[in-house]
Design a protein around this motif. Structure first.
Motif, mmCIF file in Angstrom:
data_model
loop_
_atom_site.group_PDB
_atom_site.id
_atom_site.type_symbol
_atom_site.label_atom_id
_atom_site.label_comp_id
_atom_site.label_asym_id
_atom_site.label_seq_id
_atom_site.Cartn_x
_atom_site.Cartn_y
_atom_site.Cartn_z
ATOM 1 N N ALA A 1 -32.821 -32.122 -33.986
ATOM 2 C CA ALA A 1 -31.690 -32.448 -34.857
ATOM 3 C C ALA A 1 -30.553 -33.068 -34.051
ATOM 4 O O ALA A 1 -29.967 -34.075 -34.455
ATOM 5 C CB ALA A 1 -31.210 -31.197 -35.580
ATOM 6 N N GLU A 2 -30.245 -32.488 -32.918
ATOM 7 C CA GLU A 2 -29.150 -33.030 -32.111
ATOM 8 C C GLU A 2 -29.473 -34.431 -31.607
ATOM 9 O O GLU A 2 -28.599 -35.281 -31.495
ATOM 10 C CB GLU A 2 -28.874 -32.094 -30.914
ATOM 11 C CG GLU A 2 -28.134 -30.830 -31.296
ATOM 12 C CD GLU A 2 -27.978 -29.867 -30.129
ATOM 13 O OE1 GLU A 2 -26.833 -29.536 -29.797
ATOM 14 O OE2 GLU A 2 -28.999 -29.448 -29.552
ATOM 15 N N ILE B 1 -28.808 -37.498 -33.977
ATOM 16 C CA ILE B 1 -27.452 -38.005 -34.210
ATOM 17 C C ILE B 1 -26.833 -38.484 -32.903
ATOM 18 O O ILE B 1 -25.616 -38.577 -32.778
ATOM 19 C CB ILE B 1 -26.548 -36.926 -34.849
ATOM 20 C CG1 ILE B 1 -26.590 -35.641 -34.018
ATOM 21 C CG2 ILE B 1 -26.945 -36.664 -36.279
ATOM 22 C CD1 ILE B 1 -25.362 -34.783 -34.162
ATOM 23 N N LEU B 2 -27.681 -38.833 -31.942
ATOM 24 C CA LEU B 2 -27.179 -39.107 -30.588
ATOM 25 C C LEU B 2 -26.102 -40.188 -30.547
ATOM 26 O O LEU B 2 -25.178 -40.100 -29.749
ATOM 27 C CB LEU B 2 -28.348 -39.491 -29.673
ATOM 28 C CG LEU B 2 -28.037 -39.603 -28.195
ATOM 29 C CD1 LEU B 2 -27.481 -38.301 -27.638
ATOM 30 C CD2 LEU B 2 -29.283 -39.999 -27.407
ATOM 31 N N TYR C 1 -22.974 -39.102 -33.700
ATOM 32 C CA TYR C 1 -22.461 -37.729 -33.760
ATOM 33 C C TYR C 1 -20.963 -37.660 -34.056
ATOM 34 O O TYR C 1 -20.466 -36.693 -34.594
ATOM 35 C CB TYR C 1 -22.746 -37.019 -32.434
ATOM 36 C CG TYR C 1 -21.926 -37.554 -31.291
ATOM 37 C CD1 TYR C 1 -20.713 -36.976 -30.947
ATOM 38 C CD2 TYR C 1 -22.344 -38.688 -30.586
ATOM 39 C CE1 TYR C 1 -19.941 -37.495 -29.925
ATOM 40 C CE2 TYR C 1 -21.580 -39.211 -29.564
ATOM 41 C CZ TYR C 1 -20.382 -38.613 -29.239
ATOM 42 O OH TYR C 1 -19.606 -39.143 -28.258
ATOM 43 N N TYR C 2 -20.224 -38.716 -33.690
ATOM 44 C CA TYR C 2 -18.769 -38.681 -33.820
ATOM 45 C C TYR C 2 -18.303 -39.233 -35.161
ATOM 46 O O TYR C 2 -17.106 -39.270 -35.430
ATOM 47 C CB TYR C 2 -18.129 -39.480 -32.684
ATOM 48 C CG TYR C 2 -18.519 -40.943 -32.705
ATOM 49 C CD1 TYR C 2 -19.742 -41.346 -32.197
ATOM 50 C CD2 TYR C 2 -17.683 -41.898 -33.268
ATOM 51 C CE1 TYR C 2 -20.124 -42.668 -32.238
ATOM 52 C CE2 TYR C 2 -18.063 -43.223 -33.312
ATOM 53 C CZ TYR C 2 -19.290 -43.600 -32.793
ATOM 54 O OH TYR C 2 -19.674 -44.915 -32.855
ATOM 55 N N ALA D 1 -19.317 -35.470 -38.185
ATOM 56 C CA ALA D 1 -18.180 -34.846 -37.527
ATOM 57 C C ALA D 1 -16.944 -35.075 -38.377
ATOM 58 O O ALA D 1 -16.811 -36.108 -39.039
ATOM 59 C CB ALA D 1 -17.976 -35.447 -36.136
ATOM 60 N N GLY E 1 -13.110 -34.926 -37.366
ATOM 61 C CA GLY E 1 -12.255 -34.691 -36.207
ATOM 62 C C GLY E 1 -13.125 -34.230 -35.056
ATOM 63 O O GLY E 1 -14.129 -34.861 -34.733
ATOM 64 N N LEU E 2 -12.753 -33.097 -34.493
ATOM 65 C CA LEU E 2 -13.521 -32.561 -33.374
ATOM 66 C C LEU E 2 -14.686 -31.696 -33.836
ATOM 67 O O LEU E 2 -15.525 -31.319 -33.047
ATOM 68 C CB LEU E 2 -12.606 -31.699 -32.490
ATOM 69 C CG LEU E 2 -11.925 -32.373 -31.311
ATOM 70 C CD1 LEU E 2 -11.076 -31.360 -30.560
ATOM 71 C CD2 LEU E 2 -12.946 -32.981 -30.365
ATOM 72 N N ARG E 3 -14.690 -31.361 -35.135
ATOM 73 C CA ARG E 3 -15.664 -30.380 -35.603
ATOM 74 C C ARG E 3 -17.004 -31.020 -35.936
ATOM 75 O O ARG E 3 -17.071 -31.985 -36.690
ATOM 76 C CB ARG E 3 -15.132 -29.645 -36.833
ATOM 77 C CG ARG E 3 -14.046 -28.655 -36.513
ATOM 78 C CD ARG E 3 -13.936 -27.534 -37.544
ATOM 79 N NE ARG E 3 -14.131 -27.948 -38.942
ATOM 80 C CZ ARG E 3 -13.204 -28.542 -39.681
ATOM 81 N NH1 ARG E 3 -12.033 -28.855 -39.170
ATOM 82 N NH2 ARG E 3 -13.440 -28.842 -40.930
ATOM 83 N N VAL E 4 -18.035 -30.476 -35.351
ATOM 84 C CA VAL E 4 -19.389 -30.907 -35.686
ATOM 85 C C VAL E 4 -19.739 -30.323 -37.043
ATOM 86 O O VAL E 4 -19.508 -29.143 -37.292
ATOM 87 C CB VAL E 4 -20.367 -30.411 -34.608
ATOM 88 C CG1 VAL E 4 -21.796 -30.585 -35.074
ATOM 89 C CG2 VAL E 4 -20.146 -31.138 -33.297
ATOM 90 N N ARG F 1 -22.331 -29.070 -39.159
ATOM 91 C CA ARG F 1 -23.730 -28.645 -39.062
ATOM 92 C C ARG F 1 -24.531 -28.999 -40.302
ATOM 93 O O ARG F 1 -25.641 -29.501 -40.213
ATOM 94 C CB ARG F 1 -23.792 -27.128 -38.851
ATOM 95 C CG ARG F 1 -23.414 -26.724 -37.467
ATOM 96 C CD ARG F 1 -23.479 -25.235 -37.359
ATOM 97 N NE ARG F 1 -22.368 -24.600 -38.059
ATOM 98 C CZ ARG F 1 -22.238 -23.295 -38.201
ATOM 99 N NH1 ARG F 1 -23.156 -22.496 -37.722
ATOM 100 N NH2 ARG F 1 -21.196 -22.787 -38.816
ATOM 101 N N ILE G 1 -25.563 -32.593 -40.570
ATOM 102 C CA ILE G 1 -26.553 -32.963 -39.555
ATOM 103 C C ILE G 1 -27.924 -32.417 -39.929
ATOM 104 O O ILE G 1 -28.933 -33.116 -39.866
ATOM 105 C CB ILE G 1 -26.116 -32.429 -38.171
ATOM 106 C CG1 ILE G 1 -24.840 -33.143 -37.725
ATOM 107 C CG2 ILE G 1 -27.227 -32.619 -37.150
ATOM 108 C CD1 ILE G 1 -24.167 -32.504 -36.530
ATOM 109 N N VAL G 2 -27.924 -31.171 -40.366
ATOM 110 C CA VAL G 2 -29.203 -30.548 -40.698
ATOM 111 C C VAL G 2 -29.826 -31.229 -41.910
ATOM 112 O O VAL G 2 -31.036 -31.457 -41.945
ATOM 113 C CB VAL G 2 -29.006 -29.040 -40.925
ATOM 114 C CG1 VAL G 2 -30.244 -28.430 -41.545
ATOM 115 C CG2 VAL G 2 -28.679 -28.365 -39.606
#
Lengths: 443, 532
Positions: free
Chosen positions: B352-353, B356-357, B360-361, B366, B368-371, B373, B376-377
């Motif tokens: 999963a990570e 979004i390589l 991701y931003y 995302a 702001g700074l918050r991922v 989840r 993404i999932v």
């Protein structure tokens, strides 16, 4: 990486039902995706107790092995044992074993307190007795406080592929800044002064860590070399400021700073015990680092750069900026270690105030697998060893240095997991967080 | 030597890598071992080479049961292996490399006896046409010659059974032929050869016997005369496979990628791309063919912003590319990088990570700074299904997936964004037929959606299967652009070799935009025809 692991059929096998069957049967796997309706999904697998258990195997065995070897040292380093061995070998061994239990018993009661004492004190209802009974735990947590901050600093660096050996120096700079803010700024209420002094400590560490981060990003200078060298500079900076009028305590010739004002002092968590709010801040810091690393985009960048700079560059991340930022964040945590030690525990700055927190921190990050929670646990363990060592020496005559030896052995075994696995004949498992350590050395 | 493997079973926790495998290799036989990634070929060879001990079964050499505790035992018994990644010391000479581990010394002094070693090397290499300068340093040798050094190394140790692990993966077509000649010569002299490969045409050309492995078991043995590529592919995968990419004629429109006068330096400061011009239009696939190391890597890096050009310009949809990969992604470029594990993925991150390589931003992954989840999932779940990524769960470490599934993760990530240009370097390197078929299909789909596609590949089959135009790159220049109809493997091979056409480069037609009816309007390089 476990190279021996063969590719499973689910990884290339054409038959998806076959793959699913295998997936369902494999103990090492998480639940197959997708989760059912209503199931809360995360990017990360939900807490898998078995995986945690696997991750704990090496550290726990490392600690156990270190204690066993420590026991031999207690026995063999006692001259009386050798004298008695010639005349009465069995008796000598029995005495030796007795000594081991006495020493480790004293170490435990010295760091955690004695259960009977605690029960009696609570039973008696005498507040002074209760305080006394909890004093060992208080001392353990007090010792753990700077270790948690410093361990987090190293762990954060590891995750970003940086080996920050300069935590010791950054911690000194944090202490200088925090102490100065603590005594030089006057007339502020505590709720402004105290946070300001803490921030000053962070700033000091961050500035000191910025230099190696910047040099690495711009010139490729290896952070290990630069930070080691900057540690030496930091000792001299401490000596310099402690001899500077206005910083040095008036009327003193020896290097000692003025005292932190009460408005910038971290209050004790419980009256009459030494453990202070700094411990609580350390736990918050661990939570923040955990969030930063695993729940924020910056942490995603840190970890990406740490694991595979090539792919991070491909993905458009700015490697240089990420390196500097990670180094600064690591330095800020180190600065907190020094600052909190000043504002909570010591109250003034003296040259050798840190007994090597910054170096123990490397061991803690390793032992904790570069995970914030692991670092907290490891720091409390080391804090307990430290707090219990003096009572142990007082009670049984076993020198405090034994604790240093045990710490060193723990580190050795954690750094060489293959050794632990060989001793206990454990088959190679999955990767643990400690590989980050070796990555930190990479180019 | 007659080699027999009987009922070899090797289990790993949770997986049976080999199950009751029987294999007989007669003296002087070339025995091809065919199978997808993860079929158990490597495990079987590691068992034979003494790296693993089988849980069941036995190895017999000339009828005698043998057990190998380590590769040393296997070598002593006459088994030699040429690994896919060469095991040579670059700064040593050929002689030093070959004698490493079996050094001959002069008397009791312990001094190395180079003279004897050297003469034996010359003797061994002469016998089988393995032409090598024994005094050359390995780092100065081309890949094909290094491979010969590896083969001599095994012969020097008196190997009677030679294992070649995907030997042609790194060679040009001409070098392939030379290798096959050497293999035939060795076989005539009685050496048994186990030849591991993915490539079906090679198997049919060189093998005496073919054994196919699937999921750790032997699914069948056959002879080249009794089979064909389609049948072998079906045996490997367990279903029928289309070997030819299904694609209609291209309908190219306006250029999306325009490269003009581009020069790029490599890491060592050498000119890797030399004033190169190339256009790629929407709706066409331009395949860049060439032997590894002729500037394709640097060209792709310049296009994708990973490497600053020395001079010249790269324009994507009209705007200049700067050395900033993120800007290039945001301009609608998908990039399938050359090296999956060095660039394309982060082993240690979950599937999963990795999906979004490079996004991701951005929202919704995302805030702001918050991922985020959940977002993404949700996306990862869709992509895992849609692109058929075989993983126990999206939370597994991508490093534990097979090569084919790792490549699918990259393809899923890159193809699922809205894109104008697709740049893919070696998109199917090291993959099995099933995965190759799949990825080729997806690439053609993108073309048909109107994406401009640039593929760089050293595999001629791939270039021929995908390219609507085939550009041959040699020493940093495009030495010819061919229409697939006139691009035979021989002609491409010659152009890729370069030397024979050195004087013809000047008369090559420039690589520029051509009329939209490109399907038939290929520009034939006169030199290519002449050189045949």
């Amino acid at each position: 990486m476990s190279d021996e692991r063969p590719k499973g059929p689910w990884e290339g096998g054409p038959d998806s039902t076959f793959a699913r069957e295998i997936a369902a049967g494999d103990e090492a796997l998480d639940r197959p995706h997708p989760t059912g309706p209503g199931g809360r999904r995360t990017i990360w697998p939900r807490i898998d107790l078995r995986a945690i258990g696997r991750g704990l195997v090496v550290p726990v065995l490392a600690i156990f092995t270190a204690l066993v070897i420590g026991a031999f040292i207690i026995v063999l380093s006692d001259p009386a044992f050798w004298q008695e061995l010639a005349t009465d070998p069995l008796g000598a061994i029995a005495t030796g074993i007795g000594n081991v239990f006495a020493a480790y018993g004293a170490l435990i009661t010295g760091s955690l307190g004695s259960p009977t004492e605690i029960v009696q004190a609570i039973g008696s209802g005498d507040s002074k007795a209760i305080t006394m009974a909890f004093q060992p735990i208080s001392e353990t947590l007090l010792s753990a406080t700077p270790l948690i901050f410093a361990g987090l600093a190293v762990a954060l660096g590891f995750r970003a592929g940086l080996f920050n050996i300069g935590v010791e120096g950054q911690l000194y700079l944090g202490a200088i800044f925090a102490v100065y803010a603590g005594f030089a700024i006057t007339g502020l209420p505590w709720f402004i002064h105290l946070p300001l002094a803490i921030l000053a400590g962070m700033l000091g560490g961050a500035i000191w860590a910025f230099v190696p981060g910047f040099l690495k990003a711009r010139t490729g200078a290896h952070e290990v070399i630069v930070t080691i060298m900057m540690n030496y500079i930091s000792y001299q900076v401490v000596m310099l400021v402690l001899k500077t009028p206005g910083f040095q305590r008036p009327g003193r010739d020896d290097p000692i700073s003025q005292n932190v004002l009460p408005s910038a002092t971290l209050p004790p968590l419980i009256p009459d015990l030494r453990v202070h709010v700094g411990f609580f801040l350390a736990l918050i810091a661990a939570a923040v680092v955990s969030w930063l690393l695993f729940r924020s985009t910056k942490g995603y960048e840190f970890r990406a750069v740490g694991l595979n700079p090539g792919a991070a560059k491909y993905a458009g991340m700015n490697i240089g900026r990420t390196t500097i930022l990670a180094m600064v964040a690591s330095g800020a945590l180190a600065g907190l270690a020094g600052g909190v030690e000043m504002l909570g525990t010591q109250g003034n700055l003296t040259p050798g105030f840190s007994p090597g927190y910054g170096f123990d921190a490397i061991a803690l990050a390793l032992l904790g697998g570069s995970r914030p929670l692991g670092v907290v646990a490891a720091a409390i363990l080391f804090g307990a060893l430290r707090a219990g060592s003096t009572p142990m020496q007082a009670a049984t005559g076993t020198p405090v240095d034994l604790v240093v030896v045990i710490q060193a052995l723990v580190i050795m075994f954690v750094a060489a997991p293959a050794l632990v696995r060989a001793i206990y004949r454990i088959k190679v498992g999955r990767t643990t967080g400690t590989e980050v350590f070796s990555k930190g050395w990479g180019a | 030597m007659r080699l027999e493997l009987h009922g070899i079973t090797k289990r790993f926790p949770g997986v049976v890598a080999n199950e009751g495998v029987d294999l007989v290799v007669e003296p002087g036989q070339i025995h091809a071992l065919l199978g997808e990634n993860g079929a158990g070929k490597s495990t079987l060879m590691n068992v034979l080479y003494g790296l693993y001990r089988p849980d069941e079964g036995e190895i017999r050499l000339d009828g005698k049961v043998r057990t190998f505790r380590d590769p040393g035992d296997a070598i002593a018994a006459g088994i030699g292996m040429v690994h896919q990644h060469f095991m040579l010391v670059p700064v040593f000479t050929v002689t030093e490399n070959i004698m490493l581990g079996v050094e001959s010394t002069r008397g009791r002094t312990g001094f190395l006896d180079y003279k004897t070693a050297r003469s034996r090397i010359v003797e061994v290499s002469e016998r089988h046409g393995l032409h090598v300068d024994p005094d050359a340093r390995v780092e100065d040798l081309p890949v094909g010659v290094r491979q010969r050094v590896e083969i001599i190394k095994t012969l020097y140790r008196k190997a009677d059974v030679l294992i070649l692990d995907e030997p042609t993966a790194v060679l040009t077509p001409q070098e392939d032929e030379e290798l096959f000649e050497i293999m035939r010569s060795l076989a005539r002299a009685g050496t048994s050869i186990i030849f591991i490969t993915h490539k079906l045409n090679e198997v049919l050309e060189i093998a005496d016997t073919i054994t196919v492995l699937r999921r750790g078991k032997v699914v069948g043995s056959t002879r080249p005369a009794d089979t064909n590529q389609g049948e072998l592919a079906a045996m490997m995968v367990g279903r029928s496979i289309k070997l030819v990419v299904d694609k209609g004629p291209a309908a190219p429109t306006e250029p999306v990628l325009s490269i003009s006068g581009l020069s790029v330096r490599d890491d060592r400061g050498h000119l890797a791309v030399d004033s190169l011009d190339l256009d790629v239009r929407a709706g066409e696939i331009v395949a860049v063919a060439g032997v590894q190391g002729n500037g394709q890597t640097e060209l792709i890096e310049a296009i994708t912003g990973l490497r600053a050009p020395l001079s010249g310009s790269v324009r994507i949809a009209g705007s200049e590319v700067r050395a900033a990969p993120r800007k290039v992604f945001e301009a609608g470029v998908a990039h399938v990088p050359e090296d999956r594990l060095e660039e394309g993925l982060i082993p240690g991150f979950t599937v999963a990570e990795n999906l979004i390589l490079n996004t991701y931003y951005l929202e919704p992954y995302a805030k702001g700074l918050r991922v985020q989840r959940d977002a993404i999932v949700a996306t990862a779940g869709e992509l895992v299904d849609q692109y058929d990524i075989r993983t126990p769960s999206m939370f597994n470490d991508v490093g534990n997936l097979s090569g084919g599934n790792q490549q699918k993760v990259i393809v899923a990530r890159e193809f699922s964004r809205p894109i104008k240009l697709l740049v893919a370097s070696q998109p199917t390197r090291g993959l099995d037929v099933g995965s190759i078929e799949y990825i080729h299909k997806r690439i053609v789909e993108k073309r048909d959606e109107g994406v401009a596609v640039l593929i760089a590949s050293t595999e001629l089959d791939e270039v021929l299967a995908l390219g609507d135009r085939i550009a041959v790159m040699y020493q940093g220049r495009i030495v010819g652009i061919l229409d697939p109809s006139e691009a035979t493997p021989e002609r491409l091979g010659l152009l890729m070799g370069g030397a024979q056409l050195a004087d013809a480069i000047g008369v090559m037609p420039p690589a520029g935009p051509r009329p939209p009816d490109a399907g038939s309007a290929g520009v034939a390089p006169s030199a290519g025809g002449g050189a045949r």
